[in-house]
Each structure stands twice: as structure tokens, then as C-alpha cells.
Design a protein around this motif. Structure first.
Motif, PDB file in Angstrom:
ATOM      1  N   PRO A 161      12.568  61.427  23.783  1.00 47.07           N
ATOM      2  CA  PRO A 161      12.745  61.214  25.222  1.00 47.07           C
ATOM      3  C   PRO A 161      13.073  59.745  25.476  1.00 47.07           C
ATOM      4  N   LEU A 162      14.188  59.496  26.146  1.00 49.35           N
ATOM      5  CA  LEU A 162      14.643  58.129  26.359  1.00 49.35           C
ATOM      6  C   LEU A 162      14.116  57.592  27.689  1.00 49.35           C
ATOM      7  N   LYS A 163      13.824  56.289  27.705  1.00 48.43           N
ATOM      8  CA  LYS A 163      13.486  55.613  28.940  1.00 48.43           C
ATOM      9  C   LYS A 163      14.669  54.757  29.346  1.00 48.43           C
ATOM     10  N   LYS A 164      14.811  54.509  30.637  1.00 42.97           N
ATOM     11  CA  LYS A 164      15.895  53.658  31.112  1.00 42.97           C
ATOM     12  C   LYS A 164      15.679  52.237  30.628  1.00 42.97           C
ATOM     13  N   THR A 165      16.687  51.696  29.952  1.00 41.39           N
ATOM     14  CA  THR A 165      16.638  50.326  29.449  1.00 41.39           C
ATOM     15  C   THR A 165      17.807  49.565  30.053  1.00 41.39           C
ATOM     16  N   PRO A 166      17.558  48.775  31.093  1.00 43.41           N
ATOM     17  CA  PRO A 166      18.658  48.079  31.788  1.00 43.41           C
ATOM     18  C   PRO A 166      19.097  46.816  31.041  1.00 43.41           C
ATOM     19  N   ASN A 167      19.665  47.008  29.847  1.00 41.96           N
ATOM     20  CA  ASN A 167      20.104  45.854  29.061  1.00 41.96           C
ATOM     21  C   ASN A 167      21.324  45.196  29.703  1.00 41.96           C
ATOM     22  N   ASP A 168      21.374  43.877  29.634  1.00 37.25           N
ATOM     23  CA  ASP A 168      22.456  43.101  30.238  1.00 37.25           C
ATOM     24  C   ASP A 168      23.622  42.889  29.285  1.00 37.25           C
ATOM     25  N   HIS A 169      23.390  43.060  27.996  1.00 37.21           N
ATOM     26  CA  HIS A 169      24.414  42.847  26.981  1.00 37.21           C
ATOM     27  C   HIS A 169      24.319  43.969  25.953  1.00 37.21           C
ATOM     28  N   SER A 170      25.373  44.138  25.192  1.00 34.11           N
ATOM     29  CA  SER A 170      25.442  45.237  24.242  1.00 34.11           C
ATOM     30  C   SER A 170      24.448  45.044  23.096  1.00 34.11           C
ATOM     31  N   ILE A 171      23.642  46.071  22.817  1.00 34.09           N
ATOM     32  CA  ILE A 171      22.743  46.090  21.664  1.00 34.09           C
ATOM     33  C   ILE A 171      22.806  47.481  21.040  1.00 34.09           C
ATOM     34  N   MET A 172      22.369  47.590  19.784  1.00 29.69           N
ATOM     35  CA  MET A 172      22.459  48.886  19.119  1.00 29.69           C
ATOM     36  C   MET A 172      21.425  49.853  19.694  1.00 29.69           C
ATOM     37  N   ASP A 173      21.764  51.135  19.644  1.00 30.41           N
ATOM     38  CA  ASP A 173      20.932  52.153  20.277  1.00 30.41           C
ATOM     39  C   ASP A 173      19.508  52.179  19.729  1.00 30.41           C
ATOM     40  N   THR A 174      19.325  51.905  18.448  1.00 24.40           N
ATOM     41  CA  THR A 174      17.983  51.961  17.865  1.00 24.40           C
ATOM     42  C   THR A 174      17.051  50.971  18.535  1.00 24.40           C
ATOM     43  N   ILE A 175      17.584  49.821  18.953  1.00 24.43           N
ATOM     44  CA  ILE A 175      16.781  48.846  19.684  1.00 24.43           C
ATOM     45  C   ILE A 175      16.659  49.243  21.156  1.00 24.43           C
TER      46      ILE A 175
ATOM     47  N   ASN B  34      -4.822  59.770  31.076  1.00 24.16           N
ATOM     48  CA  ASN B  34      -5.439  59.520  32.368  1.00 24.16           C
ATOM     49  C   ASN B  34      -4.342  59.344  33.410  1.00 24.16           C
ATOM     50  N   GLU B  35      -4.615  59.749  34.631  1.00 26.05           N
ATOM     51  CA  GLU B  35      -3.591  59.739  35.678  1.00 26.05           C
ATOM     52  C   GLU B  35      -2.972  58.362  35.883  1.00 26.05           C
ATOM     53  N   ASP B  36      -3.770  57.303  35.743  1.00 31.49           N
ATOM     54  CA  ASP B  36      -3.242  55.965  35.992  1.00 31.49           C
ATOM     55  C   ASP B  36      -2.313  55.479  34.882  1.00 31.49           C
ATOM     56  N   LEU B  37      -2.245  56.186  33.763  1.00 29.39           N
ATOM     57  CA  LEU B  37      -1.343  55.811  32.673  1.00 29.39           C
ATOM     58  C   LEU B  37      -0.077  56.665  32.622  1.00 29.39           C
ATOM     59  N   GLN B  38      -0.053  57.756  33.372  1.00 25.73           N
ATOM     60  CA  GLN B  38       1.059  58.699  33.254  1.00 25.73           C
ATOM     61  C   GLN B  38       2.386  58.102  33.693  1.00 25.73           C
ATOM     62  N   GLY B  39       2.370  57.273  34.728  1.00 25.19           N
ATOM     63  CA  GLY B  39       3.610  56.710  35.239  1.00 25.19           C
ATOM     64  C   GLY B  39       4.326  55.836  34.234  1.00 25.19           C
ATOM     65  N   ALA B  40       3.562  55.165  33.358  1.00 30.34           N
ATOM     66  CA  ALA B  40       4.172  54.269  32.373  1.00 30.34           C
ATOM     67  C   ALA B  40       5.017  55.023  31.357  1.00 30.34           C
ATOM     68  N   GLU B  41       4.801  56.320  31.222  1.00 28.87           N
ATOM     69  CA  GLU B  41       5.551  57.101  30.240  1.00 28.87           C
ATOM     70  C   GLU B  41       6.991  57.370  30.676  1.00 28.87           C
ATOM     71  N   THR B  42       7.272  57.202  31.955  1.00 26.94           N
ATOM     72  CA  THR B  42       8.625  57.472  32.449  1.00 26.94           C
ATOM     73  C   THR B  42       9.249  56.295  33.193  1.00 26.94           C
ATOM     74  N   SER B  43       8.484  55.265  33.493  1.00 25.98           N
ATOM     75  CA  SER B  43       9.025  54.140  34.249  1.00 25.98           C
ATOM     76  C   SER B  43      10.028  53.358  33.409  1.00 25.98           C
ATOM     77  N   PRO B  44      11.024  52.730  34.054  1.00 29.93           N
ATOM     78  CA  PRO B  44      12.013  51.943  33.305  1.00 29.93           C
ATOM     79  C   PRO B  44      11.354  50.803  32.549  1.00 29.93           C
ATOM     80  N   ARG B  45      11.957  50.428  31.444  1.00 32.32           N
ATOM     81  CA  ARG B  45      11.477  49.288  30.676  1.00 32.32           C
ATOM     82  C   ARG B  45      11.869  47.990  31.375  1.00 32.32           C
ATOM     83  N   VAL B  46      11.052  46.954  31.238  1.00 30.76           N
ATOM     84  CA  VAL B  46      11.280  45.685  31.933  1.00 30.76           C
ATOM     85  C   VAL B  46      11.167  44.547  30.933  1.00 30.76           C
TER      86      VAL B  46
END
Length: 203
Positions: free
Chosen positions: A7-21, A172-184
Motif C-alpha cells: 500500500p503506497l502513501k502519497k510522497t510529494p517529492n520535489d525532484h525525481s527519485i527512484m521508486d524504492t525510496i 489504537n484509534e489515535d494512531l490509525q490516521g498515520a497509516e494513510t496520511s501523506p508523508r512529510v
């Protein structure tokens, strides 16, 4: 099981990087699938070939699969918060460094080298559909004593390992959102300097 099932998370990268990263991330819940000895040896082999200062290779890994005594001994030394979710992991590890060089001098690069070992392991794992989640919340001194490391060693991190694809409702409910939130991440201009360091104001 492979990376196509990750399952992929949104990674708003600004420059090109390889998919594994770009696609690697650190879940707190894992699929109910064992990580085999063969899989673990591939992860350890990837780490084994990491670069290290003077090729000292100061890293050491303690590991255990769920249901084993080693797993429970590692779990017992995680802080309570990490215990609350790491119980989902099929494998737990400790990353330990030798803080001395072979001739007894301080090895100021040992922690950096363990980081390279773990980064290699994380990228190898991701290519296999396996995730790792590193933890700072460990009783370092108690864990060192538990596993009988000499004084010059330091337990630097704990690591949860398992296949991607766990059910976030097991958290726990307070941790569930982190599983789908975009990476920062910080922007490059906050930490890259072509010359003197300039203090940036935190966002």
C-alpha cells in the motif's frame, strides 16, 4: 508477496527519485504473514554490504520472531507506547553498535554506520514487500544488560519488521490516521547549504 502488493502513501517529492525510496514508508501495523528465515537473511545480507568507516562494520543485530523468547525479551524493553503497536510485528530487532574501534579508540562514526546498515536493510525489505519501522523508544541500558553486551556497546534502536498490508483497525484509534496520511519532509533549502550554515526558522 512482493512490492506490487505494497500500500503506497502519497510522497510529494520535489525532484525525481527512484521508486524504492519514494514508496518506502514505516507502518505501525503489518500483514499477518510470517517473515521467513530466508527473507531475514536477505535483509541482513543487504545490511552487511553497507559502507562503514574504515570497514569496521560496528553494527550488531539482535532479533526474534513473534512467539519466541528473544522476541519477548526485546518487547519487554520497548517503551509502553511502542509496545502498544509493535505487538503487530512478526519480527523485532535491536540495532547495537560497538562504540570502540578495534584498537580501542572512540568510534564516532559507529552510529552513522548502523544507520547505513539499516537503510540498506530497509530498501531491500521494501523491494520484497516488507516494511521496517525503527524506534528510539527503548530502555537502552536495560536491553544492553539483558542481552549481555559489554560496556563499550550501545543499543541504538529497535526495529519492527513485517509485510505491508496490515489492518489499521488493529491500532489504537489515535494512531490509525498515520497509516494513510501523506508523508512529510523538510524542504531542501532548510538543510542544504552551498557554503556557510544559515539558521532557518522552523515552520
Amino acid at each position: 508477496m512482493n512490492k506490487e502488493n505494497t500500500p503506497l502513501k502519497k510522497t510529494p517529492n520535489d525532484h525525481s527519485i527512484m521508486d524504492t525510496i519514494k514508496d518506502r514508508w514505516s507502518p505501525r501495523v503489518f500483514a499477518d504473514i510470517p517473515v521467513s528465515q530466508t527473507d531475514l537473511q536477505s535483509l541482513f545480507e543487504a545490511g552487511r554490504w553497507a559502507a562503514s568507516s574504515n570497514n569496521f562494520q560496528p553494527w550488531n543485530i539482535v532479533w526474534g520472531v513473534k512467539g519466541s523468547k528473544s522476541y519477548e525479551r526485546i518487547m519487554n524493553h520497548l517503551v509502553e507506547f511502542n509496545q502498544s503497536w509493535a505487538v503487530n510485528a512478526p519480527v523485532l530487532m535491536l540495532g547495537v553498535i560497538n562504540t570502540k574501534t578495534p584498537d580501542g579508540k572512540d568510534n564516532y562514526h559507529a552510529l552513522h554506520d548502523l544507520g547505513q546498515f539499516t537503510a540498506n536493510m530497509a530498501l531491500q525489505a521494501h523491494s520484497m514487500g516488507i516494511a521496517i519501522h525503527q524506534m528510539a523508544g527503548v530502555d537502552f541500558e536495560a536491553a544492553k544488560k539483558e542481552f549481555e553486551f559489554p560496556e563499550e556497546y550501545h543499543v541504538a534502536t529497535a526495529i519492527a519488521v513485517g509485510y505491508y498490508g496490515g489492518d489499521k483497525n488493529n491500532l489504537n484509534e489515535d494512531l490509525q490516521g498515520a497509516e494513510t496520511s501523506p508523508r512529510v519532509r523538510k524542504k531542501q533549502d532548510e538543510f542544504i547549504f552551498n557554503g556557510n550554515f544559515v539558521k532557518r526558522e522552523s515552520l
